[in-house]
Motif scaffolding. Structure first.
Motif, PDB file in Angstrom:
ATOM      1  N   ASP A 392     -22.385 -46.407 -58.484  1.00 55.80           N
ATOM      2  CA  ASP A 392     -23.658 -45.769 -58.827  1.00 55.80           C
ATOM      3  C   ASP A 392     -24.472 -46.677 -59.753  1.00 55.80           C
ATOM      4  N   ASN A 393     -23.808 -47.255 -60.760  1.00 52.54           N
ATOM      5  CA  ASN A 393     -24.486 -48.189 -61.665  1.00 52.54           C
ATOM      6  C   ASN A 393     -24.977 -49.406 -60.907  1.00 52.54           C
ATOM      7  N   LYS A 396     -27.981 -48.548 -59.150  1.00 51.42           N
ATOM      8  CA  LYS A 396     -29.097 -48.231 -60.053  1.00 51.42           C
ATOM      9  C   LYS A 396     -29.701 -49.504 -60.664  1.00 51.42           C
ATOM     10  N   GLY A 455     -21.898 -42.710 -68.291  1.00 52.44           N
ATOM     11  CA  GLY A 455     -21.068 -43.066 -67.131  1.00 52.44           C
ATOM     12  C   GLY A 455     -19.952 -44.042 -67.469  1.00 52.44           C
TER      13      GLY A 455
HETATM   14 MG   LIG Z   1     -24.109 -45.004 -65.036  1.00 55.94          MG
END
Ligand SMILES: [Mg+2]
Ligand SMILES: Nc1ncnc2c1ncn2[C@@H]1O[C@H](COP(=O)(O)OP(=O)(O)OP(=O)(O)O)[C@@H](O)[C@H]1O
Length: 496
Positions: A392-393, A396, A455
């Motif tokens: 996810d990071n 992103k 996160g």
């Molecule tokens: Mg994150």
């Protein structure tokens, strides 16, 4: 639920303090041992002196009896009297010759002739047929003066010895011996010992006072510091002086206090960060809502857009709260791992497949190279979350059209995940902080992308629970690579 009992703030009364106990112990040990030693010593000296005196006096009486026994019948009384006086003067005592009835015949003091002398020693020789008898007495000053001629004395000794003539026993020789000198020197010894005892006792008391102060100061300091800490001041520390266990106690206490202070600080920071993060979406929603309320004639499509924004903010709030709950649950250790044998290869491929549509939407290429059939012991849901957060990071923080590569391999009995991207990268000075709670490299930008900075701290905690580690290699502008190492036979903290 934890109950906190009140810290005792009143001072310990002196009599109950450890100082008094040490003092007493010291005093009792020194006092008792010296008292025993002194009593023994006095007893020894007194025994030695009396035995020696008894031996000397008995010997003298025996010698004199040997001389005067034969003389009793033969010699004339004047000569015998002279001899008796001379001998008595030589001994510094008094000599008496008694007949078999206990009546005095000759007396070197020339005072008791013709009188009976029922002294115990005389009776023992005459009645019990003993050869000689000796005894020390304290009959009182008057009697002593009358018997030995010594004034101011309390003690006197009588030595009796049978007198033997040619026809057997013909009387008793009585030697009145002056023993006050010996008693005086005995008293002098014991009074000297008493003085020494008092001096030693006072010295022991002073030493004990000093020692007890030395021993109790660190404890008193510790107690004082604890009292302050109990009142809420976590910055106080104990002076780390001295050596040995007490120093260790102070050092350990300070370490504990520092950790508590740290914990307190990070907790406060966590709460203030969390409230701040929660406030932002709420404020946005309030503005949107107020705009809608005060503009009832707002066009339908704008209103819908506003509603969508609000929905988005609600999702964001929910996300933050879920993350916060996950973290606090892990902090409280109430979220134990459910360890099982899992197919990590399958789990990796599935997560990548799930996220591929999202990546595709942004024109990103999400690829993977997964070692087949790699199985480890771990918690499926939690490991899934680790990989999800990392991919996810990567998505992103990588521009549209970027590349993300996920790999899984085995090395040294460890499963190793690598999540690589060619995104914005992380400046070196930020790399050590990105795993902290709420830490974001570019605050404005990551808020735009919906990030709260939780996160990676969740990732670190979950990996730690699996006894593994996570780290990053990154270069700003070029991209980042997150590496997770998991032991294949991990025991897991709090495993069930
Ligand atoms: Mg994150
Ligand atoms: N792959 C990456 N590339 C560049 N920067 C990254 C990457 N992963 C994390 N970061 C930086 O580390 C910060 C912390 O990441 P973390 O995942 O903890 O928070 P977040 O992504 O901002 O929010 P959350 O994950 O809680 O929604 C991010 O804000 C970002 O600045």
């Amino acid at each position: 639920m934890v109950t906190i009992s009140r810290i005792r703030t009143e001072k310990v009364p002196f009599w109950a303090s450890i100082r008094v106990k040490i003092l007493l112990a010291f005093f009792v040990v020194v006092g008792v041992s010296f008292l025993v030693a002194a009593t023994n010593l006095t007893g020894l000296v007194s025994n030695y002196l009396t035995e020696q005196r008894t031996r000397e006096d008995t010997q003298a009486a025996e010698n004199l009896a040997g001389v005067f026994g034969p003389m009793m019948q033969t010699a004339d009384s004047a000569a015998l009297n002279n001899r008796l006086r001379e001998s008595a003067e030589g001994l510094n005592g008094r000599l008496l010759l008694l007949d078999t009835d206990g009546k005095v015949q000759f007396d070197s003091f020339n005072a008791l002739c013709g009188q009976r002398l029922p002294l115990p020693e005389v009776l023992r020789v005459l009645m019990l047929d003993e050869t000689s008898a000796y005894g020390m007495h304290q009959p009182g000053g008057e009697t002593v003066e009358r018997m030995s001629g010594e004034s101011g004395a309390e003690y006197v000794a009588y030595g009796a010895h049978e007198l033997l003539g040619p026809r057997g026993r013909n009387g008793v020789l009585l030697y009145v011996s002056r023993i006050q000198g010996m008693v005086d020197s005995l008293n002098a010894v014991s009074s000297q010992l008493n003085t020494v005892f008092i001096v030693i006792a006072v010295a022991a008391l002073i030493l004990a006072l000093f020692l007890s102060r030395l021993l109790t100061t660190p404890i008193v300091n510790l107690s004082r510091t604890m009292r302050k800490m109990g009142k809420g001041d976590l910055s106080v520390r104990v002076p780390e002086k001295g050596s040995g266990e007490l120093r260790q106690l102070a050092e350990n206490y300070n370490t504990m206090a520092a950790q508590l202070e740290n914990l307190d600080r990070s907790r406060n920071q966590f709460v203030s960060n969390a409230s701040h993060e929660l406030k932002t979406p709420l404020a946005t929603m309030k503005i949107l809502l107020e705009t809608m309320m005060y503009q009832p004639d707002m066009p339908g499509e704008v209103r819908e857009e506003f509603m969508a924004d609000m929905n988005h903010e609600i999702d964001r709030l929910t996300g933050i709260i879920t993350d916060l709950l996950t973290l606090t649950r892990m902090d409280n250790k109430s979220d134990a791992l459910k360890m099982e044998e899992i197919d990590l290869s399958g789990l990796t491929e599935e997560t990548v497949r799930l996220l591929t549509p999202a990546a595709r939407k942004r024109g990103q290429r999400l690829e993977s190279s997964v070692a087949p059939d790699l199985r480890i012991r771990g918690d499926r849901t939690k490991l899934n979350q680790v990989l999800y957060n990392l991919i996810d990071n990567a998505m992103k923080y990588t521009q549209d059209g970027g590349e993300i590569h996920v790999s899984l391999e085995e090395k040294n009995d460890q499963a190793i995940w690598r999540v690589r991207d060619n995104g914005v990268g992380i400046p070196p000075e930020d790399q050590e902080h990105i795993f902290d709670r709420f830490y974001r490299v570019d605050k404005a930008r990551s808020r735009e992308t919906g990030g709260t900075g939780l996160g990676l701290s969740i990732v670190r905690q979950l990996v730690g629970m699996h006894q593994g580690q996570v780290y990053v290699e990154s270069e700003p502008g070029k991209g980042s690579c997150f590496v997770v190492e998991l032991p294949r036979n991990g025991k897991g903290a709090g495993a069930v």
